[in-house]
Design an enzyme around this catalytic site. Structure first.
Site, mmCIF file in Angstrom:
data_model
loop_
_atom_site.group_PDB
_atom_site.id
_atom_site.type_symbol
_atom_site.label_atom_id
_atom_site.label_comp_id
_atom_site.label_asym_id
_atom_site.label_seq_id
_atom_site.Cartn_x
_atom_site.Cartn_y
_atom_site.Cartn_z
ATOM 1 N N ASP A 206 28.933 37.711 44.969
ATOM 2 C CA ASP A 206 30.075 38.366 45.609
ATOM 3 C C ASP A 206 30.509 37.602 46.869
ATOM 4 O OD1 ASP A 206 31.673 40.962 45.566
ATOM 5 O OD2 ASP A 206 30.861 41.052 47.597
ATOM 6 N N GLU A 273 32.064 33.952 43.600
ATOM 7 C CA GLU A 273 33.414 34.487 43.802
ATOM 8 C C GLU A 273 34.048 33.789 44.993
ATOM 9 O OE1 GLU A 273 35.942 38.590 44.582
ATOM 10 O OE2 GLU A 273 33.984 38.337 45.515
HETATM 11 C C1 NOJ Z 1 34.515 41.462 45.964
HETATM 12 C C2 NOJ Z 1 34.295 42.445 44.871
HETATM 13 O O1 NOJ Z 1 34.702 41.890 43.660
HETATM 14 C C3 NOJ Z 1 35.052 43.690 45.249
HETATM 15 O O2 NOJ Z 1 35.100 44.617 44.181
HETATM 16 C C4 NOJ Z 1 34.397 44.277 46.450
HETATM 17 O O3 NOJ Z 1 35.144 45.401 46.905
HETATM 18 C C5 NOJ Z 1 34.310 43.262 47.587
HETATM 19 N N1 NOJ Z 1 33.899 41.962 47.138
HETATM 20 C C6 NOJ Z 1 33.303 43.696 48.611
HETATM 21 O O4 NOJ Z 1 32.009 43.520 48.108
#
Ligand code: NOJ
Ligand code: MG
Length: 537
Positions: A206, A273
């Site tokens: 993440d 990500e």
């Molecule tokens: C990215 C995640 O994909 C999203 O769903 C989340 O709200 C934020 N990061 C915070 O972790």
């Protein structure tokens, strides 16, 4: 550079990753929320799709204020989803079926309910104080600087007791961990080891590009292009240029360290990500001597306008840049933060997009339900639950509930996701009677069977997996044409982004697949909204 032959590629290069949003996949205990047993029951279906790995959005102990992206215990399963034993059973069944299992690792922030943060709150002398990021108020008593949360509002919240602010790039209940502290890094690396020992094959990491912040804590500059650059409805966050809170050199350092931990185990991987432009994205793959993430998520198909020329230009640039960087490419059309791609590109273009995703060079990630053509589900105000939407009421695109609704399994009440009469956590789409797995299994011409035809095509034509990529001039603005080639096999992919019939002289060969469900002869023009794959040896 010659790409590897199919057989030499790793599973995360040759295979397809299938993302599950566990709350919405299959509810077996009648609480209206999906669970691990449900996922395990559905694994044979997933294997039947021809995908290689399942990635589960967070299943860890959490108060669920951001639906699991706020972790209160990194090494336990939330009771809503099940138990560690049930997780082990899921992994065993997946492996039996030849599927890899990937978890969602959330290192940038914990939940404020995490024991570490609770201890940090005890005061400035707490042994865990420095596990989070604290600042004194500005001289005027206000916020330490202008940094903003992705979900709107300041990235700082005052802890009244100590008079200091703590940093949170998301909700106030998601305090940022302090990655500069080696003890934090060690604790978070042990989390990876814990799950790898349990057999987990990989991690989606993440917001990996946010791990470190600049220690001068200066204001971020105002973004003159804010309006153009809004991602996912985050209007307020995009008003600043994030030069101090994103993509810091130390972050690269920490990721190299993280990778060494992943490499303590054999054949594991991580996908990061990262929402960054190409020149800043590809460095996250690292170098052969100092590798970083195996796959830096490429979200550009989501962000670009859906036009043949724009998509071609990006695919050319990205393929070339990936080769230069020695990085394996990857492609994404949808996830739990982005509106359903069928809604985005329009129903007529749905199969064109699906074909593109599964035939470009690089690992595709598929979001659950996209294989049956699930669309955004309009959510009435009183059913909205996503904090990103609730916190930004003036920004309708910010809500992520529409793409998180229950999987549509069959035409029974609650679409077979949950028992009849149960109120599901988000409403089931109105179209579930027609758009569901059971109905589509039975229909050879369905979206589901088209998806399967594409994954089978990848298996029977290795050029589509390991082959080179080269785009061709189609002679038409609305047609994107490319060739995948390996050895003597050459596969042409022709995508009509428009609604005109377009004659194409290069389409000589045997039609392997058409999105219009027939086997047109080679000389038939590419029809409106058609995707065609041709063997062109
Ligand atoms: C990215 C995640 O994909 C999203 O769903 C989340 O709200 C934020 N990061 C915070 O972790
Ligand atoms: Mg349940």
């Amino acid at each position: 550079m010659t790409p590897n032959l199919h057989g030499e590629l790793k599973w995360w290069q040759s295979g397809i990753i299938y993302q599950i949003y566990p709350r919405s996949y299959q509810d077996t205990d009648g609480d209206g929320i999906g669970d691990l047993r449900g996922i395990t029951q559905r694994l044979p279906y997933i294997a039947s799709l021809g995908v290689q790995a399942v990635w589960l959005s967070p299943i860890f102990k959490s108060p669920m204020r951001d639906f699991g992206y706020d972790v209160a215990d990194y090494c336990d399963i939330d009771p809503l989803f099940g138990t560690l034993e049930q997780f082990d059973a899921l992994v065993a069944e997946a492996h039996r079926l030849g599927l890899k299992v990937m978890l969602d690792y959330v290192p940038n922030h914990s939940s404020s309910d995490h024991a570490w943060f609770q201890e940090a709150l005890e005061g400035k002398d707490s042994a865990r104080r420095d596990w989070y990021v604290w600042r004194d108020p500005a001289p005027d008593g206000g916020l330490p600087n202008n940094w903003k949360s992705f979900f709107g509002g300041p990235a700082w919240t005052l802890d009244e007791k100590s008079g200091q602010y703590y940093l949170h790039q998301f909700l106030p209940t998601q305090p940022d961990l302090n990655w500069r502290n080696p003890a934090v890094r060690q604790a978070m690396f042990d989390v990876l080891r814990f799950w790898m020992r349990r057999g987990v094959d990989g991690f989606r990491v993440d917001v990996i590009w946010l791990l470190a912040e600049d220690t001068r804590f200066l204001d971020e500059p105002v973004n003159p292009d804010a309006e153009r650059e809004v991602i996912g409805g985050q209007v307020e966050h995009s008003t600043l240029i994030h030069i101090y809170t994103q993509d810091q050199p130390e972050t690269h350092e920490y990721i190299r360290e993280m990778r060494r931990v992943i490499d303590e185990f054999s054949d594991r991987m991580m996908v990061g990500e990262i929402y960054l432009p190409l020149d800043k994205l590809l460095p996250y793959a690292g170098t052969p001597d100092a590798p970083m993430v195996h796959l830096p998520f490429n979200f550009h198909l989501i962000l670009l306008p859906w036009q043949a020329g724009t998509v071609r230009q990006f695919a050319d640039d990205y393929d070339a840049a990936s080769l230069r960087a020695g990085a394996w490419p990857n492609w994404v059309l949808g996830n739990h933060d982005q509106h359903r791609f069928k809604t985005r590109v329009g129903a007529a273009q749905y199969r064109v997009a699906q074909t593109l995703l599964l035939t470009l060079r690089g690992t595709p990630t598929v979001y659950y339900g996209d294989e049956i053509g699930m669309q955004n589900v309009p959510i009435p105000l009183e059913r909205m639950v996503d904090p990103a939407g609730l916190q930004q009421p003036d920004s309708p695109a910010a809500g992520r509930d529409p793409e998180r609704t229950p999987m549509q399994w069959d035409a029974s009440p609650n679409a077979g996701f949950s028992a009849a009469g149960v109120e599901t956590w988000l409403p089931v789409a109105d179209d579930f009677m027609a758009v569901n797995v059971e109905a589509q299994q039975a229909d050879p011409l369905s979206d589901l069977n088209y998806f399967r035809a594409l994954t089978r095509l990848r298996e029977t034509h290795p050029a589509l997996i390991g082959g080179t990529y080269e785009s061709l001039d189609s002679g038409h603005e609305d047609v994107f044409l490319f060739r995948r080639q390996q050895g003597r096999e050459s596969v042409l992919v022709a995508l009509n982004f428009g609604s005109e019939s377009r004659p194409l002289s290069v389409l000589n060969g045997r039609t392997l697949l058409s999105s219009l469900n027939d086997q047109p002869p080679a000389d038939m023009p590419l029809r409106p909204d058609e995707a065609r794959v041709v063997l062109n040896s």
